[in-house]
Design a protein around this motif. Structure first.
Motif, PDB file in Angstrom:
ATOM      1  N   HIS A  73       0.783  -1.236   0.000  1.00  0.00           N
ATOM      2  CA  HIS A  73       0.000   0.000   0.000  1.00  0.00           C
ATOM      3  C   HIS A  73       0.807   1.274   0.000  1.00  0.00           C
ATOM      4  O   HIS A  73       0.252   2.345  -0.109  1.00  0.00           O
ATOM      5  CB  HIS A  73      -0.933   0.020   1.217  1.00  0.00           C
ATOM      6  N   PRO A 107       6.497   2.850 -11.924  1.00  0.00           N
ATOM      7  CA  PRO A 107       6.442   4.290 -11.672  1.00  0.00           C
ATOM      8  C   PRO A 107       5.173   4.976 -12.161  1.00  0.00           C
ATOM      9  O   PRO A 107       4.583   4.587 -13.160  1.00  0.00           O
ATOM     10  CB  PRO A 107       7.631   4.802 -12.491  1.00  0.00           C
ATOM     11  N   LEU A 109       4.524   9.162 -12.815  1.00  0.00           N
ATOM     12  CA  LEU A 109       5.382  10.342 -12.836  1.00  0.00           C
ATOM     13  C   LEU A 109       4.586  11.625 -12.818  1.00  0.00           C
ATOM     14  O   LEU A 109       3.472  11.680 -13.325  1.00  0.00           O
ATOM     15  CB  LEU A 109       6.300  10.301 -14.073  1.00  0.00           C
ATOM     16  N   THR A 270      -3.513   3.525 -22.830  1.00  0.00           N
ATOM     17  CA  THR A 270      -3.430   3.205 -21.403  1.00  0.00           C
ATOM     18  C   THR A 270      -4.232   1.947 -21.077  1.00  0.00           C
ATOM     19  O   THR A 270      -3.828   1.149 -20.239  1.00  0.00           O
ATOM     20  CB  THR A 270      -3.965   4.377 -20.565  1.00  0.00           C
ATOM     21  N   THR A 271      -5.372   1.781 -21.771  1.00  0.00           N
ATOM     22  CA  THR A 271      -6.192   0.588 -21.522  1.00  0.00           C
ATOM     23  C   THR A 271      -5.423  -0.673 -21.901  1.00  0.00           C
ATOM     24  O   THR A 271      -5.420  -1.655 -21.157  1.00  0.00           O
ATOM     25  CB  THR A 271      -7.479   0.652 -22.364  1.00  0.00           C
ATOM     26  N   ASN A 299      -6.286 -18.990   1.305  1.00  0.00           N
ATOM     27  CA  ASN A 299      -5.425 -18.385   2.319  1.00  0.00           C
ATOM     28  C   ASN A 299      -5.519 -19.097   3.673  1.00  0.00           C
ATOM     29  O   ASN A 299      -5.494 -18.470   4.714  1.00  0.00           O
ATOM     30  CB  ASN A 299      -5.658 -16.882   2.445  1.00  0.00           C
ATOM     31  N   GLU A 325       6.669  -1.436 -20.703  1.00  0.00           N
ATOM     32  CA  GLU A 325       5.849  -0.248 -20.915  1.00  0.00           C
ATOM     33  C   GLU A 325       6.725   1.011 -20.793  1.00  0.00           C
ATOM     34  O   GLU A 325       6.713   1.884 -21.666  1.00  0.00           O
ATOM     35  CB  GLU A 325       4.771  -0.241 -19.832  1.00  0.00           C
ATOM     36  N   VAL A 326       7.517   1.044 -19.714  1.00  0.00           N
ATOM     37  CA  VAL A 326       8.389   2.208 -19.499  1.00  0.00           C
ATOM     38  C   VAL A 326       9.414   2.310 -20.637  1.00  0.00           C
ATOM     39  O   VAL A 326       9.725   3.397 -21.111  1.00  0.00           O
ATOM     40  CB  VAL A 326       9.104   2.111 -18.126  1.00  0.00           C
ATOM     41  N   MET A 401      -3.345  -8.641   4.215  1.00  0.00           N
ATOM     42  CA  MET A 401      -4.741  -9.091   4.186  1.00  0.00           C
ATOM     43  C   MET A 401      -4.844 -10.520   4.724  1.00  0.00           C
ATOM     44  O   MET A 401      -5.736 -10.840   5.500  1.00  0.00           O
ATOM     45  CB  MET A 401      -5.256  -9.039   2.755  1.00  0.00           C
ATOM     46  N   ASN A 404      -4.729 -10.773   8.432  1.00  0.00           N
ATOM     47  CA  ASN A 404      -6.029 -10.515   9.053  1.00  0.00           C
ATOM     48  C   ASN A 404      -6.869 -11.779   9.107  1.00  0.00           C
ATOM     49  O   ASN A 404      -7.531 -12.068  10.103  1.00  0.00           O
ATOM     50  CB  ASN A 404      -6.786  -9.440   8.273  1.00  0.00           C
ATOM     51  N   VAL A 405      -6.830 -12.531   8.006  1.00  0.00           N
ATOM     52  CA  VAL A 405      -7.591 -13.783   7.952  1.00  0.00           C
ATOM     53  C   VAL A 405      -7.048 -14.752   8.993  1.00  0.00           C
ATOM     54  O   VAL A 405      -7.803 -15.415   9.709  1.00  0.00           O
ATOM     55  CB  VAL A 405      -7.513 -14.390   6.531  1.00  0.00           C
ATOM     56  N   PHE A 408      -8.286 -13.627  12.361  1.00  0.00           N
ATOM     57  CA  PHE A 408      -9.734 -13.708  12.570  1.00  0.00           C
ATOM     58  C   PHE A 408     -10.230 -15.151  12.597  1.00  0.00           C
ATOM     59  O   PHE A 408     -10.919 -15.567  13.512  1.00  0.00           O
ATOM     60  CB  PHE A 408     -10.473 -12.922  11.481  1.00  0.00           C
ATOM     61  N   PHE A 409      -9.856 -15.918  11.601  1.00  0.00           N
ATOM     62  CA  PHE A 409     -10.414 -17.263  11.509  1.00  0.00           C
ATOM     63  C   PHE A 409      -9.639 -18.296  12.299  1.00  0.00           C
ATOM     64  O   PHE A 409     -10.182 -19.281  12.769  1.00  0.00           O
ATOM     65  CB  PHE A 409     -10.500 -17.700  10.037  1.00  0.00           C
ATOM     66  N   TYR A 410      -8.334 -18.073  12.404  1.00  0.00           N
ATOM     67  CA  TYR A 410      -7.543 -19.110  13.063  1.00  0.00           C
ATOM     68  C   TYR A 410      -7.003 -18.662  14.412  1.00  0.00           C
ATOM     69  O   TYR A 410      -6.286 -19.404  15.069  1.00  0.00           O
ATOM     70  CB  TYR A 410      -6.394 -19.549  12.141  1.00  0.00           C
TER      71      TYR A 410
ATOM     72  N   ILE B 106      -9.351   7.116 -20.832  1.00  0.00           N
ATOM     73  CA  ILE B 106      -9.446   5.655 -20.823  1.00  0.00           C
ATOM     74  C   ILE B 106      -8.488   5.111 -21.870  1.00  0.00           C
ATOM     75  O   ILE B 106      -7.533   4.422 -21.565  1.00  0.00           O
ATOM     76  CB  ILE B 106     -10.880   5.165 -21.113  1.00  0.00           C
ATOM     77  N   ASN B 107      -8.751   5.483 -23.117  1.00  0.00           N
ATOM     78  CA  ASN B 107      -7.973   4.887 -24.200  1.00  0.00           C
ATOM     79  C   ASN B 107      -6.904   5.800 -24.777  1.00  0.00           C
ATOM     80  O   ASN B 107      -6.428   5.566 -25.870  1.00  0.00           O
ATOM     81  CB  ASN B 107      -8.927   4.453 -25.309  1.00  0.00           C
ATOM     82  N   ALA B 108      -6.558   6.835 -24.049  1.00  0.00           N
ATOM     83  CA  ALA B 108      -5.596   7.777 -24.623  1.00  0.00           C
ATOM     84  C   ALA B 108      -4.202   7.173 -24.665  1.00  0.00           C
ATOM     85  O   ALA B 108      -3.864   6.287 -23.880  1.00  0.00           O
ATOM     86  CB  ALA B 108      -5.581   9.044 -23.803  1.00  0.00           C
ATOM     87  N   MET B 112       4.082   8.696 -20.218  1.00  0.00           N
ATOM     88  CA  MET B 112       4.209   9.312 -18.885  1.00  0.00           C
ATOM     89  C   MET B 112       5.605   9.861 -18.614  1.00  0.00           C
ATOM     90  O   MET B 112       5.839  10.475 -17.589  1.00  0.00           O
ATOM     91  CB  MET B 112       3.776   8.348 -17.798  1.00  0.00           C
ATOM     92  N   LEU B 113       6.531   9.650 -19.553  1.00  0.00           N
ATOM     93  CA  LEU B 113       7.868  10.211 -19.343  1.00  0.00           C
ATOM     94  C   LEU B 113       8.023  11.576 -20.003  1.00  0.00           C
ATOM     95  O   LEU B 113       9.040  12.231 -19.864  1.00  0.00           O
ATOM     96  CB  LEU B 113       8.940   9.279 -19.919  1.00  0.00           C
ATOM     97  N   ARG B 448     -13.993 -22.366  13.082  1.00  0.00           N
ATOM     98  CA  ARG B 448     -13.769 -21.239  12.169  1.00  0.00           C
ATOM     99  C   ARG B 448     -13.476 -21.725  10.750  1.00  0.00           C
ATOM    100  O   ARG B 448     -13.850 -21.093   9.767  1.00  0.00           O
ATOM    101  CB  ARG B 448     -12.585 -20.401  12.653  1.00  0.00           C
TER     102      ARG B 448
END
Lengths: 473, 517
Positions: A73, A107, A109, A270-271, A299, A325-326, A401, A404-405, A408-410, B106-108, B112-113, B448
């Protein structure tokens, strides 16, 4: 005798209305650029300080630097600090901030300030790189034709002056003139900028002086061009010609570089990239599941090890796609830069990137630093986790995550990855970026200067040959 | 006599090599820029079609009300070929819990550099090149004639000075207007052929007003060139004046405004508005994270069947795919009611504050028009954005439309009730209600692992909740009519015409006292 003619030439030029007006404009622009750059510097610096404060606030929150949270995160920030370089150019085409996952180089940017729609910016690059080229062209475009018209050229040849010498004296006087109109206002601008921003630094002063020195071959290129054109028959047509040449180098080449660069070295949408990343991950994860009888998807405590291995390998696969990609982005950027470098103006900006540690030159080092930091932090996290007895030492994105399981469960006291706080949170915010040493930089600058020096020689040779054959009657 | 001189003037221009070169350059540049922009527009259209497809697919596959994230998608404006305007991404994702302040893509294709500052459109060609070319054609129109002696000769004929200066001006104006109009109308016709299915009344209105504005622009610079040629005896000197004037109007004034005057005028107000925006955003964040009453606090709901990895702690977005415990449902209902009453008003206020930042920028732009009413480049630049329909104001309209769509969605949820009941998060049918955590543990004798297996089993095999997606009005491209266009440009046009008349009067007055010897 040579000296007398040189002095006469310079005196005449100094008296010329063109020179006086241009000088006034340059003084005004240099002063305005110091003020405008100071305004931009302050706003970028505020943004940088805000980033710094935000980061300090975050690391003081214990939850933030919990090792298990760092895996998935939290983000690593690598920032290029705002510097007096902004007086030369804002380098707004390139990012100043790299933000990546802590354990993988993925990255996003960003840069300081908003991106503008403007083609021109008020800074030294605009004055030294764009405007003075034009000014030197306008000053020199009728050098020879004027002397020819007034008959002084014929007179000088009667006195037994060698033609080459006449040409050289003209050239030297223009170059001296260039130094006269540039150095005093530039120094005033630099001092004003330092005073307005309180960023006085001897290093940057030398850098600014160096950039003034580097600008000389570029000005010289336009002086030779002007002299060359002035040998044409119709010097009024020549003005259209020189304006077109200037526009071609200043506007058409740099502006079309990005358009043609994008066509020649296309990137995906990007898609498509998102889908590629996602499928790289899930294909690998599904393969693990099939191989391991769906254990990667479960898990429960006995499956966690398989799950961690599956998840982490899948992330590595995704990471490979992100790297590609970069690379695509970088390939396109390099292509755009290559096309733009046809223009001496773009070359000049690229040299300044090396001098000031900015732009594309800096971006490469920022990327390297980010990758190095990712490896360093990853190793430190694994090392710190290995000392935690409560940890199952499973280094993967879902560790928190699944912990946590587990609890909680065990009702388990064990966690997938350590819940201790990261011992070196300052590594998450990097502002010191190492670039080449002075020698390395000098070599790179010379490599970039070479084409413009060669162009100078070619134009000079052309002008000399043309002048030797010129009918001066 | 007047017509004869005018014909002579135009023929003279046509014969001049300088003019010849200039026209060829302009036509070449126009064609190149037009082709480049059309290719770019085609790319945008393709992306738009893809965006709509992605959105339709997403809307068809939604599984519960919390998943309804319609998008406002702006169709690329055909006239943006001539004026790129204020560049934005054209997609807004509408989520229940996010203030709508920016657009995404979306599709652009987004490198990014590299964020290039390009502005290569027909407007740039006109403001930057055409202005210079007009000055280069006309800088010696009066003193050139004086230098060769024809001016003195002409003045011995029964020809009024006013007529002479008028024919000079008309000669340059008609010539340049023709040089611009010809490729312009050809380009418009070619667009009508290529994009026949995308043509709207907007395009024609924009095309007409743009042409009209350019004609005024040409008129101004023709007058300016003639004025400069009366300011000096030697054409060489007036050439320097012309280049300097062009530099001041085209480069120095705009950049001084952008980087010095505008920041000093508006930075304080923008800072204040940004502060307000941050204040409301922080309050909204508090309302959703810290000021929650216990009975609406999702964090107090037991873990397990919430897919809450993207839970409240991370980014404030609550997305739960599995409907389960009664207590969970109760809690989430209260949570939604709390949001509806406390959070939505705050995000609307933050959106307003965000708009204020925009309004300050718009006001500064308008102020620039007023301050530099004498600079046609500034006026042309701002007016052409308004004419093309891609100014900051239009972007605000786009944001507002997206917010209306979001508000409609939320209000519909409130009136129909699904915003406050299980249907908002429901994923699986009601019959799979698992009961409370204690009940579950009791059902499986406290084991459990069995609870977990049961829940997993439901997740894998249970039937989905069938929901009816509410129908939302589709986002439509804002259309402007003639009646809407005129108020948009009226003030700037009046200033523009005023400055042209002023310049004409100055030339008239100056030439009446001009020494023709």
């Amino acid at each position: 005798m040579n000296q007398i003619i040189l002095m006469k030439d310079i005196r005449l030029m100094l008296k010329d209305l063109k020179f006086q007006i241009f000088f006034l404009i340059l003084v005004a622009l240099f002063i305005l650029s110091a003020i405008s750059s100071a305004v931009t510097y302050h706003s970028h610096n505020d943004e940088y300080q805000a980033d710094l404060n935000r980061f300090n606030e975050l690391v003081s929150n214990e939850n933030y630097t919990k090792l298990a949270n760092l895996i998935n995160h939290r983000r690593l920030n690598v920032l290029s600090q705002p510097s007096p370089a902004i007086l030369f150019s804002s380098y707004s085409s390139f990012p100043d901030k790299i933000n990546s996952r802590v354990i993988f180089y993925s990255p996003t940017l960003d840069k300081y300030g908003q991106s503008g729609n403007g083609v021109f910016r008020l800074n030294w690059f605009f004055i030294l790189g764009i405007l003075t080229g034009f000014i030197m062209l306008v000053m020199s475009f009728e050098t020879i034709s004027q002397e020819k018209r007034s008959g002084t050229l014929r007179l000088m040849s009667v006195y037994g002056f060698k033609r080459q010498k006449i040409l050289w004296i003209k050239y030297i006087s223009y170059m001296l003139l260039y130094l006269i109109i540039i150095i005093p206002p530039a120094l005033a601008s630099m001092i004003l900028f330092f005073a307005l921003t309180g960023t006085w630094s001897a290093v940057f002063m030398w850098k600014f002086l160096l950039i003034l020195l580097i600008s000389i071959p570029f000005a010289s290129f336009f002086v030779w061009l002007g002299i060359f054109i002035s040998m044409g028959k119709n010097y009024r047509n020549a003005i259209v010609m020189i304006v077109f040449i200037w526009l071609f180098f200043v506007i058409i080449v740099p502006q079309s570089a990005s358009i043609f660069g994008k066509q020649l070295s296309p990137i995906k949408t990007t898609t498509e990239y998102r889908q590629a990343r996602s499928s790289a991950f899930w294909d690998e994860f599904q393969a693990w599941n099939e191989r391991e009888d769906d254990r990667a998807g479960s898990n429960t405590p006995e499956n966690l090890e398989i799950r961690a291995a599956a998840y982490h390998t899948s992330e590595e696969k995704r990471d490979v796609v992100v790297q590609k990609e970069v690379e695509d982005y970088m390939r396109q950027t390099m292509m755009i830069q290559k096309i733009a470098s046809i223009s001496p103006f773009a070359q000049f900006e690229m040299i300044s990137e090396i001098v000031f540690d900015k732009g594309l030159y800096m971006l490469n080092y920022m990327q390297d630093t980010t990758k190095r930091s990712v490896n360093q932090i990853t190793n430190l996290m694994i090392e710190q986790d290995s000392r935690d007895e409560n940890s199952m030492h499973l280094f993967y994105g879902w560790a928190e995550m699944d912990s946590n399981v587990l609890s909680f469960f065990y009702g388990s006291d064990k966690v997938a990855f350590s819940h201790e706080l990261f011992e070196q949170p300052n590594l998450l915010f990097v502002t010191e970026i190492e670039t080449d040493d002075a020698w390395g930089k000098m070599v790179k600058i010379m490599m970039r200067l070479l084409p413009i020096l060669i162009l100078n020689l070619v134009l000079m040779a052309g002008a000399v040959v043309k002048f030797e054959r010129l009918d001066i009657r | 006599m007047f017509t004869k001189l005018l014909n002579h003037e135009i023929l003279n221009l046509l014969k001049s090599r300088r003019v010849y070169l200039t026209v060829i350059m302009f036509l070449l540049l126009f064609t190149t820029v037009f082709v480049v922009r059309v290719l770019d527009y085609q790319k945008q259209v393709n992306q738009y079609i893809e965006d709509v497809k992605v959105n339709d697919e997403a809307m068809a596959n939604i599984e519960n009300y919390s998943h309804i994230t319609p998008r406002a998608i702006q169709e690329p404006i055909l006239f943006s070929i001539y004026n790129e305007g204020y560049r934005i991404q054209r997609v807004i994702n509408i989520k229940f819990y996010e203030a709508i302040i920016e657009t995404t893509s979306i599709n652009a294709e987004r490198n990014m550099l590299f964020f290039p500052d390009t502005e290569l459109d027909i407007t740039f060609l006109i403001t930057f090149f055409l202005s210079l070319f007009i000055l280069l054609i006309s800088y010696d129109s009066v003193n050139g004639e004086k230098q060769v002696g024809t001016l003195r000769l002409l003045m011995t004929y029964p020809l009024k000075r006013q007529s002479f200066i008028l024919k000079k001006m008309l000669g340059v104006f008609i010539f340049v207007a023709f040089v611009f109009t010809m490729p312009y109308f050809l380009s418009i016709i070619s667009l009508m052929v290529i994009y026949a299915n995308l043509l709207t009344i907007n395009f024609f209105i924009s095309a007409f007003f743009y042409w009209f504005l350019t004609i005024f622009f040409i008129l101004f610079f023709s007058l300016l060139g003639i004025f400069l040629s009366t300011c000096s005896k030697s054409p060489n000197q007036s050439l320097v004046y012309a280049i300097l004037t062009w530099m001041v109007l085209c480069i120095i004034i705009p950049i001084s405004w952008d980087y010095i005057i505008s920041p000093s005028l508006s930075n304080e107000r923008i800072h204040q508005a940004t502060q307000n925006y941050h204040t409301y955003t922080t309050q909204a964040k508090r309302a959703i994270e810290h000021d929650l009453p216990d009975d609406a606090n999702l964090r107090l709901v037991p873990m397990g069947i919430w897919t809450s990895s993207a839970g409240i702690e991370n980014d404030g977005i609550h997305e739960m795919s599995l409907w389960g415990y009664d207590e969970t449902y109760e809690q989430s209902s209260r949570f939604q009611s709390h949001l509806y009453e406390n959070y939505y008003p705050l995000i609307r206020a933050s959106e307003q504050a965000y708009d204020d930042v925009y309004r300050v920028r718009i006001n500064t732009e308008n102020m620039m028009n007023r301050v530099f009413f004498f600079n046609p480049i500034v006026i042309f630049h701002n007016l052409s954005m308004k004419i093309a329909g891609n100014s900051r104001v239009d972007h605000l309209v786009f944001l507002h439309t997206a917010r209306e769509l979001r508000d409609d969605l939320v209000n519909l949820g409130a009136t129909e009730g699904w915003l406050f009941d299980y249907r908002f998060y429901a994923h699986f049918k009601e019959e799979y209600n698992l009961g409370s955590r204690e009940e579950m543990l009791a059902r499986f004798d406290g084991d459990r692992e069995l609870v977990w297996e049961y829940v997993n089993d439901i997740e894998e095999n249970a039937e989905m909740y069938e929901m009816e997606v509410p129908v939302f009005r589709k986002y439509e491209q804002p259309h402007f009519t003639l009646a809407m266009m005129i108020p948009r440009i009226f003030e700037s046009m009046v200033l523009f015409v005023g400055s042209i008349v002023g310049l004409w009067v100055v030339i008239w007055w100056r030439f009446l006292g001009y020494d023709v010897r």
